[in-house]
Design an enzyme around this catalytic site. Sequence first.
Site, PDB file in Angstrom:
ATOM      1  N   GLY A   1     -94.816  36.576 -38.326  1.00  0.00           N
ATOM      2  CA  GLY A   1     -94.689  35.707 -39.465  1.00  0.00           C
ATOM      3  C   GLY A   1     -95.239  36.382 -40.767  1.00  0.00           C
TER       4      GLY A   1
ATOM      5  CG  HIS B   1     -90.944  40.265 -41.437  1.00  0.00           C
ATOM      6  ND1 HIS B   1     -92.080  40.246 -42.255  1.00  0.00           N
ATOM      7  CD2 HIS B   1     -91.563  40.906 -40.067  1.00  0.00           C
ATOM      8  CE1 HIS B   1     -93.196  40.374 -41.583  1.00  0.00           C
ATOM      9  NE2 HIS B   1     -92.986  40.667 -40.494  1.00  0.00           N
TER      10      HIS B   1
ATOM     11  N   GLY C   1     -89.789  47.265 -36.768  1.00  0.00           N
ATOM     12  CA  GLY C   1     -89.865  48.468 -38.051  1.00  0.00           C
ATOM     13  C   GLY C   1     -90.466  49.561 -37.731  1.00  0.00           C
TER      14      GLY C   1
ATOM     15  CE  LYS D   1     -95.305  46.937 -41.675  1.00  0.00           C
ATOM     16  NZ  LYS D   1     -96.615  46.711 -41.121  1.00  0.00           N
TER      17      LYS D   1
ATOM     18  CB  SER E   1     -98.070  45.255 -44.567  1.00  0.00           C
ATOM     19  OG  SER E   1     -98.809  44.737 -43.566  1.00  0.00           O
TER      20      SER E   1
END
Length: 224
Positions: free
Chosen positions: A31, A37, A149, A151, A187
């Site tokens: 979330g 996202h 992701g 990331k 992030s």
Amino acid sequence: MNIQEHAHDVSAICRQWCKEGETIAFVPTMGNLHAGHLRLVDKAKQRADKVVVSIFVNPLQFAKNEDYSMYPRTIDQDCEKLADYAVDLLFVPETKNIYPDDLDQTTFIDVPTLSSILCGVSRPKHFRGVATVVNKLFNIVQPNIAVFGKKDFQQLVIIKRMVEDLNMPITVVGEDTVREEDGVAMSSRNVHLNSEERKRASTLYQSLSIAKNELCPARNSSPI
Ligand code: PAF
């Protein structure tokens, strides 16, 4: 948008889609959704007929001294963003729906070699918590494709390895990192950075980009 809290309801909907020949792409998240996202959701939409997103802040991947209780929870805004992206199903379980025995989980998924290096050195049980919850979520949704992701690159590699080792019939897709103007990767936890830390994070990115350009000038300037 269809929003469900219970694993059995999500499984029933996904099984029905599967019977109807629809393919499912899954984007697990914790979330506080941002453009990074939403890029994963976009990728999921390109790759399957139905898109399922989960929002669950997984206690099993946080150590006692970490930010579980402080993790940003913004469910109303998240729902609005996902509705705009026409997500088919959003799974928002409570902790007791995922860990009915009050976190007394006795079975874990461990990918030990990959989990004990890099971030695993300072977060010894983190990746075990991630692999275990992702495994549970995969079992509930039974997706054809799952999007993560780049990331969290170590996480992506570990999930790919888990899927391969356990013969899960799921294609794991990695999607590029989305960055802020100062180069910092988007992030949910960026809200915790003060201005000095934010400056340092940006400098780190710029330094890595310069080093990468020096070492391999032909490739683009993003370090990841
Ligand atoms: O990357 C995350 O947000 C989490 O680690 C994940 C994959 C949703 C598991 O809790």
